[in-house]
Design a protein around this motif. Structure first.
Motif, mmCIF file in Angstrom:
data_model
loop_
_atom_site.group_PDB
_atom_site.id
_atom_site.type_symbol
_atom_site.label_atom_id
_atom_site.label_comp_id
_atom_site.label_asym_id
_atom_site.label_seq_id
_atom_site.Cartn_x
_atom_site.Cartn_y
_atom_site.Cartn_z
ATOM 1 N N THR A 141 0.830 -1.212 0.000
ATOM 2 C CA THR A 141 0.000 0.000 0.000
ATOM 3 C C THR A 141 0.864 1.262 0.000
ATOM 4 O O THR A 141 0.479 2.275 -0.596
ATOM 5 N N GLY A 142 2.033 1.202 0.650
ATOM 6 C CA GLY A 142 2.928 2.353 0.622
ATOM 7 C C GLY A 142 3.425 2.656 -0.780
ATOM 8 O O GLY A 142 3.477 3.816 -1.199
ATOM 9 N N SER A 143 3.783 1.607 -1.530
ATOM 10 C CA SER A 143 4.223 1.806 -2.915
ATOM 11 C C SER A 143 3.079 2.326 -3.777
ATOM 12 O O SER A 143 3.264 3.223 -4.617
ATOM 13 N N ALA A 144 1.876 1.769 -3.582
ATOM 14 C CA ALA A 144 0.723 2.229 -4.350
ATOM 15 C C ALA A 144 0.395 3.687 -4.029
ATOM 16 O O ALA A 144 0.121 4.496 -4.937
ATOM 17 N N ASP A 145 0.426 4.036 -2.753
ATOM 18 C CA ASP A 145 0.142 5.422 -2.369
ATOM 19 C C ASP A 145 1.181 6.377 -2.945
ATOM 20 O O ASP A 145 0.837 7.499 -3.349
ATOM 21 N N ALA A 146 2.454 5.941 -2.993
ATOM 22 C CA ALA A 146 3.503 6.801 -3.540
ATOM 23 C C ALA A 146 3.264 7.077 -5.023
ATOM 24 O O ALA A 146 3.418 8.220 -5.483
ATOM 25 N N LEU A 147 2.878 6.048 -5.777
ATOM 26 C CA LEU A 147 2.581 6.248 -7.192
ATOM 27 C C LEU A 147 1.388 7.178 -7.384
ATOM 28 O O LEU A 147 1.410 8.083 -8.235
ATOM 29 N N ARG A 148 0.347 6.972 -6.593
ATOM 30 C CA ARG A 148 -0.863 7.781 -6.735
ATOM 31 C C ARG A 148 -0.593 9.248 -6.400
ATOM 32 O O ARG A 148 -1.013 10.156 -7.137
ATOM 33 N N ARG A 149 0.105 9.490 -5.315
ATOM 34 C CA ARG A 149 0.372 10.871 -4.909
ATOM 35 C C ARG A 149 1.317 11.569 -5.880
ATOM 36 O O ARG A 149 1.153 12.766 -6.159
ATOM 37 N N ALA A 150 2.302 10.826 -6.391
ATOM 38 C CA ALA A 150 3.213 11.433 -7.371
ATOM 39 C C ALA A 150 2.465 11.814 -8.640
ATOM 40 O O ALA A 150 2.714 12.878 -9.229
ATOM 41 N N ALA A 151 1.533 10.953 -9.084
ATOM 42 C CA ALA A 151 0.747 11.267 -10.280
ATOM 43 C C ALA A 151 -0.120 12.498 -10.046
ATOM 44 O O ALA A 151 -0.247 13.362 -10.932
ATOM 45 N N ARG A 152 -0.706 12.604 -8.880
ATOM 46 C CA ARG A 152 -1.545 13.767 -8.589
ATOM 47 C C ARG A 152 -0.710 15.039 -8.458
ATOM 48 O O ARG A 152 -1.109 16.110 -8.936
ATOM 49 N N ASP A 153 0.461 14.939 -7.815
ATOM 50 C CA ASP A 153 1.335 16.102 -7.705
ATOM 51 C C ASP A 153 1.789 16.571 -9.090
ATOM 52 O O ASP A 153 1.898 17.772 -9.343
ATOM 53 N N ARG A 154 2.057 15.607 -9.969
ATOM 54 C CA ARG A 154 2.466 15.958 -11.333
ATOM 55 C C ARG A 154 1.345 16.690 -12.061
ATOM 56 O O ARG A 154 1.583 17.699 -12.729
ATOM 57 N N ALA A 155 0.119 16.201 -11.925
ATOM 58 C CA ALA A 155 -1.017 16.852 -12.575
ATOM 59 C C ALA A 155 -1.237 18.257 -12.023
ATOM 60 O O ALA A 155 -1.505 19.201 -12.775
ATOM 61 N N VAL A 156 -1.103 18.415 -10.698
ATOM 62 C CA VAL A 156 -1.287 19.736 -10.088
ATOM 63 C C VAL A 156 -0.200 20.701 -10.549
ATOM 64 O O VAL A 156 -0.465 21.873 -10.837
ATOM 65 N N ARG A 157 1.044 20.200 -10.647
ATOM 66 C CA ARG A 157 2.138 21.064 -11.088
ATOM 67 C C ARG A 157 1.941 21.533 -12.523
ATOM 68 O O ARG A 157 2.140 22.715 -12.851
ATOM 69 N N PHE A 158 1.523 20.623 -13.402
ATOM 70 C CA PHE A 158 1.264 21.021 -14.779
ATOM 71 C C PHE A 158 0.129 22.044 -14.849
ATOM 72 O O PHE A 158 0.185 22.987 -15.633
ATOM 73 N N ALA A 159 -0.910 21.844 -14.035
ATOM 74 C CA ALA A 159 -2.023 22.790 -14.023
ATOM 75 C C ALA A 159 -1.565 24.160 -13.531
ATOM 76 O O ALA A 159 -1.981 25.196 -14.065
#
Length: 238
Positions: A141-159
Motif C-alpha cells: 500500500t505504501g508503494s501504491a500510495d507513492a505512485l498515486r500521490r506522485a501522479a496527482r502532484d504531477r497533474a497539479v504542477r502542470f495545471a
C-alpha cells in the motif's frame, strides 16, 4: 447472363448475412462485457461492505484480517483509477501504470493469502502470522500510495504552470486593451476623444451618434458552456 445475375445476388445475400452475423456477435460481446463489469462492480461492493462490517463488528484475528484486506483493496483501487485517468492525458504515466501492474500481482497474492487465513481454524497460528502480513500490506500500500500521490502532484504542477502562463498572457492582453493609460497617451486620447476620431465618426456612413460599436464577429452559440455561466433567457415574441 441470368446465371451471372443470380450469382451476384447470391453473393450479395451471403455478404449481408455475414455482416449481420458479425454485427450480432459484436453486440453480444459488448453486452456481455457490460454485464461482466456490472457483476464485478457489484461483487466488489459486496466484498468491501462485508470486510468493513467484519473490521468493525468483530474482534481479534478476524477483525485484523478484514482490516488488512480492506486497506489493501482501497489503496490499490484508488491508485489504479488515478493512474488510468492520468495516462489518458499524460503519456509519462504509462510507465507508472506498468509498474503498478507488477505491484498488483503482489497485491493479488497477498489478498489471496489473507482470504485463506480467514478460513483457518487455528487462530493462534494466524495471530502469529499477522506481523508479517501487516508488514507486507504496508509495503504494497505504501508503494501504491507513492505512485498515486506522485501522479496527482504531477497533474497539479502542470495545471499550475499552465495557469501561470495563462495569467501572464492575460496580463499582457489587459495592458494592450488599456493602451490609452500608457505614458504616451495624450489628454485627448485619455478622455476617449482621439484627434480625428469625431470627424471619422461623423463621416462614417450608417453610424448613429452615441450608439455602441457593434462586434466584428458574432459570438459562436456552439462555444463551450461552463458551469458558472447563466443560461440566456429566451426572447419573447410579444
Amino acid at each position: 447472363m441470368e446465371a451471372t445475375i443470380i450469382t451476384i445476388m447470391a453473393l450479395l445475400f451471403l455478404s449481408f448475412v455475414a455482416l449481420g452475423v458479425f454485427v450480432t456477435v459484436k453486440v453480444a460481446k459488448a453486452a456481455k462485457r457490460g454485464v461482466d463489469r456490472t457483476l464485478d462492480q457489484a461483487r466488489r461492493t459486496v466484498e468491501d461492505t462485508t470486510l468493513r462490517a467484519k473490521s468493525f463488528g468483530q474482534a481479534g484475528v478476524a477483525s485484523e484480517l478484514a482490516r488488512l484486506r480492506l486497506a489493501l483493496r482501497t489503496s490499490m483501487r484508488a491508485t489504479q483509477e488515478a493512474l488510468q485517468a492520468g495516462a489518458v492525458e499524460d503519456a509519462s504515466l504509462k510507465e507508472s501504470l506498468e509498474l503498478f501492474h507488477r505491484l498488483s500481482a503482489h497485491g493479488l497474492e497477498l489478498d489471496g493469502d489473507l482470504k485463506r487465513l480467514e478460513r483457518e481454524p487455528d487462530r493462534a497460528w494466524v495471530a502469529g502470522q499477522l506481523p508479517e502480513l501487516t508488514a507486507r500490506t504496508e509495503r504494497i500500500t505504501g508503494s501504491a500510495d507513492a505512485l498515486r500521490r506522485a501522479a496527482r502532484d504531477r497533474a497539479v504542477r502542470f495545471a499550475e504552470d499552465d495557469l501561470s502562463t495563462l495569467s501572464a498572457q492575460i496580463d499582457v492582453e489587459a495592458g494592450a486593451l488599456r493602451h490609452w493609460t500608457g505614458p504616451e497617451a495624450t489628454p485627448e486620447t485619455a478622455q476617449g476623444t482621439a484627434p480625428g476620431a469625431g470627424a471619422a465618426r461623423a463621416g462614417a456612413p450608417g453610424t448613429v451618434p452615441g450608439a455602441e460599436p457593434s462586434a466584428i464577429t458574432a459570438p459562436d452559440p456552439r462555444r463551450t458552456a461552463y458551469p458558472w455561466e447563466k443560461s440566456a433567457r429566451p426572447e419573447t415574441t410579444t
